[in-house]
Design an enzyme around this catalytic site. Sequence first.
Site, PDB file in Angstrom:
ATOM      1  CE  LYS A 116      -4.602  -1.467   1.085  1.00  0.00           C
ATOM      2  NZ  LYS A 116      -5.861  -1.200   1.942  1.00  0.00           N
ATOM      3  CE  LYS A 198      -7.864  -7.164  -3.040  1.00  0.00           C
ATOM      4  NZ  LYS A 198      -8.739  -7.359  -1.725  1.00  0.00           N
ATOM      5  CE  LYS A 201     -14.984  -2.387  -0.977  1.00  0.00           C
ATOM      6  NZ  LYS A 201     -13.732  -2.347  -0.209  1.00  0.00           N
TER       7      LYS A 201
HETATM    8  N1  AQP Z   1     -11.298  -9.596  -5.780  1.00  0.00           N
HETATM    9  C1  AQP Z   1     -11.829 -10.209  -4.430  1.00  0.00           C
HETATM   10  N2  AQP Z   1     -12.189 -11.562  -4.684  1.00  0.00           N
HETATM   11  C2  AQP Z   1     -12.541 -12.165  -3.459  1.00  0.00           C
HETATM   12  N3  AQP Z   1     -12.682 -11.634  -2.352  1.00  0.00           N
HETATM   13  C3  AQP Z   1     -12.424 -10.344  -2.265  1.00  0.00           C
HETATM   14  N4  AQP Z   1     -12.330  -9.373  -1.284  1.00  0.00           N
HETATM   15  C4  AQP Z   1     -12.061  -8.122  -1.792  1.00  0.00           C
HETATM   16  N5  AQP Z   1     -11.741  -8.135  -3.016  1.00  0.00           N
HETATM   17  C5  AQP Z   1     -11.897  -9.541  -3.238  1.00  0.00           C
HETATM   18  C6  AQP Z   1     -12.817  -9.518   0.231  1.00  0.00           C
HETATM   19  O1  AQP Z   1     -13.663  -8.609   0.484  1.00  0.00           O
HETATM   20  C7  AQP Z   1     -13.805  -8.227   1.898  1.00  0.00           C
HETATM   21  C8  AQP Z   1     -13.889  -7.049   2.174  1.00  0.00           C
HETATM   22  O2  AQP Z   1     -12.802  -6.274   1.563  1.00  0.00           O
HETATM   23  P1  AQP Z   1     -12.558  -4.803   2.181  1.00  0.00           P
HETATM   24  O3  AQP Z   1     -13.145  -3.880   1.707  1.00  0.00           O
HETATM   25  O4  AQP Z   1     -12.174  -4.879   3.479  1.00  0.00           O
HETATM   26  O5  AQP Z   1     -11.018  -4.533   1.614  1.00  0.00           O
HETATM   27  P2  AQP Z   1      -9.931  -5.104   0.403  1.00  0.00           P
HETATM   28  O6  AQP Z   1      -9.765  -6.483   0.646  1.00  0.00           O
HETATM   29  O7  AQP Z   1      -8.981  -4.333   0.224  1.00  0.00           O
HETATM   30  O8  AQP Z   1     -10.921  -5.215  -0.821  1.00  0.00           O
HETATM   31  P3  AQP Z   1     -10.981  -4.182  -1.879  1.00  0.00           P
HETATM   32  O9  AQP Z   1     -12.032  -4.396  -3.143  1.00  0.00           O
HETATM   33  O10 AQP Z   1      -9.747  -4.555  -2.780  1.00  0.00           O
HETATM   34  O11 AQP Z   1     -11.159  -2.575  -1.507  1.00  0.00           O
HETATM   35  P4  AQP Z   1     -10.027  -1.483  -1.773  1.00  0.00           P
HETATM   36  O12 AQP Z   1      -9.985  -1.284  -3.225  1.00  0.00           O
HETATM   37  O13 AQP Z   1     -10.599  -0.342  -0.794  1.00  0.00           O
HETATM   38  O14 AQP Z   1      -8.813  -1.983  -1.270  1.00  0.00           O
HETATM   39  C9  AQP Z   1     -12.528  -9.016   2.442  1.00  0.00           C
HETATM   40  O15 AQP Z   1     -12.966 -10.213   3.029  1.00  0.00           O
HETATM   41  C10 AQP Z   1     -11.806  -9.357   1.074  1.00  0.00           C
HETATM   42  O16 AQP Z   1     -11.032 -10.547   1.265  1.00  0.00           O
END
Ligand code: AQP
Length: 333
Positions: A116, A198, A201
């Site tokens: 990050k 991955k 969002k």
């Molecule tokens: N691509 C993915 N495939 C499967 N699971 C996923 N998760 C996130 N992306 C995928 C799971 O969603 C839950 C919530 O995630 P989060 O919002 O706490 O943070 P993150 O993992 O950092 O998700 P994002 O979408 O990538 O958010 P940003 O872009 O804000 O950093 C978790 O259980 C995660 O494993």
Amino acid sequence: MENEKKKIVLSCIQPTSVPTIGNYLGALKNWKYMSEDYDCYYAIADLHAITVRQEPAKLRKQSMEMYALLLAVGLDPEKNVVFVQSHVPEHSQLSWILNCYTQFGEASRMTQFKEKSLKHADNINVGLFDYPVLMAADILLYQADFVPIGADQKQHLELARNIAERFNQVYTPTFVVPEPFFGKVGARVMSLQDPTKKMSKSDPNPKASVSMLDTPDMIAKKIKSAVTDSEAKVYYGEGKDGINNLMSIYSACTGLDFAQIEKDFDGKGYGDFKAAVAEAVIECIKPIQDEYSHLIADKKYLEDCTRLGKEKASYAAQKTLRKVMKKVGFWQV
Ligand code: AQP
């Protein structure tokens, strides 16, 4: 046993944007199943979200939309505790205390901080560094037995376990030492534009992800433009990251296994396959989108549910925090 106390599960999602089908297929779908068998605490992690710069009005709106979506995927606010992290100040309070039981060296080893920091080189704040300790506080505050995690969160959960064990050893047993939980469904969904990464969002490329609120037309277009390979044969294999990803999405939406998918698309091209994947995704999320549009129009109901979540979460959080404060020696009046 019927009267046996249910095990506690804690999971969070950041309101950094509208969730993607990755968040849904990898996490939220499981949250719904888990709520049958466990005592579940589900939080909208807005304290975590500000480790990356957020626009205030957008963050507020996204938190409310995220709350509505959690209910739309089927989480029952009466049966589960669905709440907003910043509504329960004990998260920040416990996090500070746990900072003092976390070694700088062990926090420095967190690989997500390193990743990050590269991604947000203009804002490497202390909160970003301290993120795993706040996550430990989220978990330990509710005495969670299980934490559903993806591979990227394994190291953070390990840290939470170490902090809990250390605290329990310095004083007397205070925290439940949490275990990772790997659910019955749960796909790791990759970016449509770079299937080695991955799906996220907050990816600035809108073509890389399908959001839970995309229209059928947007979904079809995004999946049509997903990166694949030049072999034009649908099967799961090495060097086929794009097709592997689409197969995982299709499998998670339809319940079909890879062997069946390969059979069904034998002799067909990627155009046909992508159209089928888009259709499956649209069908899979349509009931959620319908429910969401009812919920988001009813602000009063959403606020009532949020208040209920806050009350229930605060009750459990205060109980743990009081115990912790007493053990470390704070003068309580
Ligand atoms: N691509 C993915 N495939 C499967 N699971 C996923 N998760 C996130 N992306 C995928 C799971 O969603 C839950 C919530 O995630 P989060 O919002 O706490 O943070 P993150 O993992 O950092 O998700 P994002 O979408 O990538 O958010 P940003 O872009 O804000 O950093 C978790 O259980 C995660 O494993």
